[in-house]
Design an enzyme around this catalytic site. Structure first.
Site, short mmCIF file in Angstrom:
data_model
loop_
_atom_site.label_atom_id
_atom_site.label_comp_id
_atom_site.label_asym_id
_atom_site.label_seq_id
_atom_site.Cartn_x
_atom_site.Cartn_y
_atom_site.Cartn_z
N LYS A 49 0.76 -1.10 0.05
CA LYS A 49 0.10 -0.02 -0.04
C LYS A 49 0.87 1.21 0.17
O LYS A 49 0.55 2.44 0.32
CB LYS A 49 -1.02 0.00 1.19
CG LYS A 49 -1.73 -1.31 1.45
CD LYS A 49 -2.22 -1.83 0.10
CE LYS A 49 -3.10 -1.32 -0.75
NZ LYS A 49 -3.55 -1.86 -2.14
N HIS A 67 7.44 -7.37 -2.30
CA HIS A 67 6.85 -6.80 -0.93
C HIS A 67 7.90 -7.43 0.38
O HIS A 67 7.73 -7.14 1.58
CB HIS A 67 5.51 -7.07 -0.49
CG HIS A 67 4.49 -6.18 -1.12
ND1 HIS A 67 4.68 -5.09 -1.46
CD2 HIS A 67 3.35 -6.62 -1.44
CE1 HIS A 67 3.52 -4.31 -2.06
NE2 HIS A 67 2.67 -5.40 -2.00
N SER A 124 -4.83 2.48 4.35
CA SER A 124 -5.15 1.93 2.93
C SER A 124 -5.01 0.24 3.17
O SER A 124 -5.74 -0.25 2.57
CB SER A 124 -3.69 2.48 2.10
OG SER A 124 -3.81 1.78 0.77
#
Ligand code: A3P
Length: 299
Positions: free
Chosen positions: A48, A108, A138
């Protein structure tokens, strides 16, 4: 593409101290043995933080600002998510193994879980960081719509989990700091979402310099237009509407949600904010990283 109910809302599994999806944990050896190539570009982020945004920018650069070419496929196929494994649907490592060079790769992973070959390959890396409060907000909305995640619980419960690092990909604090340190030993450009919001042209120029790419002013303008929030929101190859509805329910919260800095102010209570700030100061003590929790309104 059939999505099995059994893969949704499962508990996370600890991989070397980092909570990950069960499907990734089960095939962790495959991720560890991923083979990077010297001409790869790795896009690394905590979830995010603007991953899709920088991915679209980079794909536009790689394709000399050719919009049609960038609409050739969904962002998940143009910039594959290395460690992601959704049984029967997606295998990032296998997809990347078949991809011709030069590849743009999304990850990530916190830096300590990065496959060894990445460092050895000396490939370039772009890291994008975003302030923790906006990321938490988010992420909370994303947990609700993206059903591979466990149930988020209430906002208060989720925020607690976020602060404790008990969310997918672990602690935001460790992630941003770990990658910040890594810029000293790897060819890495560290960007901030807030800077990209404040002055997209300036940050695009930084990316171009890092990639040693020269483009005309016309192409710069085309990239900026095509990668604006408004354009990406309606672009079916970047707004994630291609994902099976069982996996991502945009009616709960769209993937392209707001795209602003400072939305946390609409979610944090005064008490949550005070507690968060206190804990933040403790966790970020000794770090030279500074974040802007909001940016001035564009005039
Ligand atoms: P919000 O939920 O705050 O709107 P990621 O791609 O890493 O999952 O990050 C998603 C976040 O980036 C979402 O934030 C999304 O709206 C925002 N985003 C995506 N494209 C953007 C763009 N072109 N400009 C600004 N924000 C963007």
């Amino acid at each position: 593409m059939e999505v099995k109910e059994s893969i949704l809302r499962r508990q996370l599994v600890d991989v070397h101290g980092v909570p990950l999806f069960q499907s990734i944990a089960e095939k962790w050896a495959q991720v560890e043995s991923f083979q990077a190539r010297p001409d790869d570009l790795l896009i690394a982020t905590y979830p995010k933080s603007g991953t899709t945004w920088i991915s679209e920018i980079v794909d536009m650069i790689y394709n000399d600002g050719n919009v049609e070419q960038c609409k050739r496929d969904s962002i998940t196929n143009r910039v594959p998510f290395m460690e992601m494994l959704i049984p029967g649907i997606f295998n990032g490592v296998e997809k990347l193994n078949m991809m011709p060079s030069p590849r743009c790769i999304k990850t990530h992973l916190p830096v300590q879980l990065l496959p060894k070959s990445v460092g050895k390959s000396s490939c370039k890396i772009i890291y994008v960081a975003r302030n923790a409060k906006d990321v938490a907000v988010s992420y909370y909305h994303f947990y609700q719509m993206a059903k591979l995640h466990p149930e988020p619980g209430t906002w208060d419960e989720f925020l607690e989990k976020f602060v404790e690092g008990k969310v997918v990909f672990g602690s935001w604090y460790d992630h941003v700091n770990g990658w910040w340190e890594k810029r000293k030993s790897l060819p890495l450009l560290y960007l901030f979402y807030e800077d990209m919001k404040e002055d997209p042209r300036r940050e695009l120029q930084r990316v171009l310099r890092f990639l040693e790419k020269e483009v005309t002013e016309e192409i710069v303008q085309r990239i900026l237009h095509h990668t604006s929030f408004q354009e990406m929101q309606k672009n079916p190859t970047s707004n994630y509407k291609h994902a099976p509805a069982a996996l991502m329910d945009h009616s709960v919260s769209p993937f392209m949600r707001k795209g602003i800095s400072g939305d946390w102010k609409n979610h944090f209570t005064v008490a949550q904010n005070e507690k968060f700030d206190e804990d933040y100061a403790e966790k970020m003590k000794g770090s030279t990283l500074t974040f802007r929790m909001e940016i001035p309104e564009a005039t």
